[in-house]
Write an enzyme that holds these catalytic residues in place. Structure first.
Site, short mmCIF file in Angstrom:
data_model
loop_
_atom_site.label_atom_id
_atom_site.label_comp_id
_atom_site.label_asym_id
_atom_site.label_seq_id
_atom_site.Cartn_x
_atom_site.Cartn_y
_atom_site.Cartn_z
N ASP A 71 -8.34 21.01 52.77
CA ASP A 71 -7.07 21.41 53.39
C ASP A 71 -7.26 22.06 54.77
O ASP A 71 -6.29 22.56 55.36
CB ASP A 71 -6.33 22.41 52.48
CG ASP A 71 -5.36 21.71 51.51
OD1 ASP A 71 -4.96 20.56 51.78
OD2 ASP A 71 -4.99 22.35 50.50
N ARG A 96 -8.75 27.40 48.91
CA ARG A 96 -8.69 27.48 50.37
C ARG A 96 -9.31 28.76 50.93
O ARG A 96 -9.37 28.91 52.16
CB ARG A 96 -7.23 27.35 50.85
CG ARG A 96 -6.57 26.03 50.49
CD ARG A 96 -5.29 25.80 51.29
NE ARG A 96 -5.56 25.63 52.71
CZ ARG A 96 -4.62 25.59 53.66
NH1 ARG A 96 -3.34 25.72 53.31
NH2 ARG A 96 -4.94 25.43 54.93
N ARG A 145 3.47 32.33 48.97
CA ARG A 145 2.08 32.53 49.37
C ARG A 145 1.85 33.95 49.90
O ARG A 145 1.15 34.73 49.29
CB ARG A 145 1.69 31.49 50.44
CG ARG A 145 1.83 30.03 49.97
CD ARG A 145 0.78 29.65 48.97
NE ARG A 145 0.89 28.27 48.52
CZ ARG A 145 0.27 27.23 49.06
NH1 ARG A 145 -0.49 27.40 50.12
NH2 ARG A 145 0.42 26.02 48.56
N HIS A 174 6.07 27.62 52.53
CA HIS A 174 5.63 28.35 53.72
C HIS A 174 6.82 28.45 54.66
O HIS A 174 7.60 27.50 54.76
CB HIS A 174 4.53 27.58 54.47
CG HIS A 174 3.12 27.82 54.01
ND1 HIS A 174 2.17 26.84 54.02
CD2 HIS A 174 2.51 28.95 53.57
CE1 HIS A 174 1.02 27.34 53.59
NE2 HIS A 174 1.19 28.61 53.30
N CYS A 268 1.87 22.57 60.51
CA CYS A 268 0.77 22.99 59.63
C CYS A 268 -0.59 22.69 60.25
O CYS A 268 -1.56 23.38 60.00
CB CYS A 268 0.83 22.26 58.30
SG CYS A 268 2.33 22.55 57.37
N1 ARG Z 1 -2.14 21.73 50.97
C1 ARG Z 1 -1.90 22.87 51.81
C2 ARG Z 1 -1.50 24.04 50.94
O1 ARG Z 1 -0.76 23.84 50.02
C3 ARG Z 1 -0.86 22.57 52.82
C4 ARG Z 1 -0.68 23.66 53.82
C5 ARG Z 1 0.43 23.39 54.77
N2 ARG Z 1 0.40 24.30 55.84
C6 ARG Z 1 1.45 24.91 56.37
N3 ARG Z 1 1.26 25.63 57.43
N4 ARG Z 1 2.63 24.82 55.83
O2 ARG Z 1 -1.91 25.16 51.16
#
Ligand code: ARG
Length: 275
Positions: A71, A96, A145, A174, A268
């Site tokens: 990612d 991550r 998050r 996000h 992203c």
């Molecule tokens: N697969 C990543 C996650 O779920 C995607 C992140 C997308 N990034 C963003 N800035 N919205 O963390």
């Protein structure tokens, strides 16, 4: 409709090529581990995005991707910089977590004032900066998050007021999937991604905002990068492109279908560096 001329400002960005991009775990509703991604196509689309930004006159720094971090292409999540100060990221999911150190290394090797975070936050994924709104305002998302206490921490580190906004729809996990800065003082957002109280806060702060709808959000049309005039957004988001055009901006569409499989698009993949 006439608008004051939308003036671009030259930007510096940080991106990371999707050389090791896969969807091998699912940490947001867009990720489906049963559908294979096309890595060559992902890389080609990413390169076109980078070229689009450099062709617009912006500088793009590139972070070295790591094979164990699929990612990492979503470079926006690695940190958040304002006025030469950097608030580091701390990822919500263990898959991550190691990305934070790669971003940290980039900043500490340069002339940035870097602060390690105590609290979970996913960088520019959940923070946006409007340098000319109310003297310089940070918008921050929480709910999926980033922890709300990280908003307070960011305010202490960066010395700018932080407005906390609650995200309520897991598809828009996000802030940058539901809201974007169009220029130094104005935003576009999808109201229903936010709690009713946060919608009122946004309406109060940004009476001129470009209001997006569910179809725009689903097409990742809010996940855009703007230099104040050119609004770079993915090709699927045609209606969103017309909305920003009607507001006096110039939409620039790029194809980023592969990155959507990981739950992201233009924004992203791009972290803005604000010296
Ligand atoms: N697969 C990543 C996650 O779920 C995607 C992140 C997308 N990034 C963003 N800035 N919205 O963390």
């Amino acid at each position: 409709m006439s608008h004051t001329e939308r003036l671009p400002r030259t930007r510096t960005y940080l991106m990371c090529p999707p050389e090791h991009f896969t969807v091998e775990y699912a940490i947001n509703p867009w990720m489906d581990t049963t559908v294979p991604v096309d890595p060559a196509l992902a890389l080609k689309q990413w390169q076109l995005l980078r070229e689009t930004l450099t062709d617009l006159g912006h500088t793009v720094h590139v972070l070295q991707p790591r094979p164990e971090l699929p990612d990492m292409v979503y470079a926006a999540n690695g940190a958040f910089s304002v006025d030469g100060k950097v608030y580091g990221a701390r990822f919500a999911y263990p898959q991550r977590a190691a990305e934070a150190a790669a971003h940290r290394h980039f900043y500490v090797s340069g002339s940035w004032e870097f602060t390690d975070p105590e609290h979970v936050n996913e960088g520019e994924g959940d923070f946006a900066y409007l340098p000319d709104a109310y003297g310089g305002l940070i918008l921050a998302g929480y709910g999926f998050r980033t922890e709300p206490v990280a908003h307070t921490e960011a305010q202490e580190v960066l010395g700018r007021p932080v407005i906390s906004l609650q995200l309520v729809d897991p598809a828009y996990y996000h802030l940058d999937t539901a809201l974007a800065a169009l220029d130094d003082r104005n935003v576009t957002y999808f109201p229903e991604a936010f709690s009713p109280a946060s919608q009122r806060v946004l309406a109060q702060l940004f009476p001129e905002a470009v209001i997006a709808d569910r179809a725009d959000a689903e097409a990742f049309g809010l996940n855009l990068v703007s230099d104040g005039r050119h609004v770079v957004l993915n090709t699927e988001a045609t209606a969103m492109g017309e909305k920003v055009r009607a507001a006096g901006y110039t939409p620039v569409h790029v194809e980023l279908g592969e990155l959507k499989r990981g739950g992201g698009s233009v924004k992203c993949a791009v972290a803005e560096l604000r010296p």
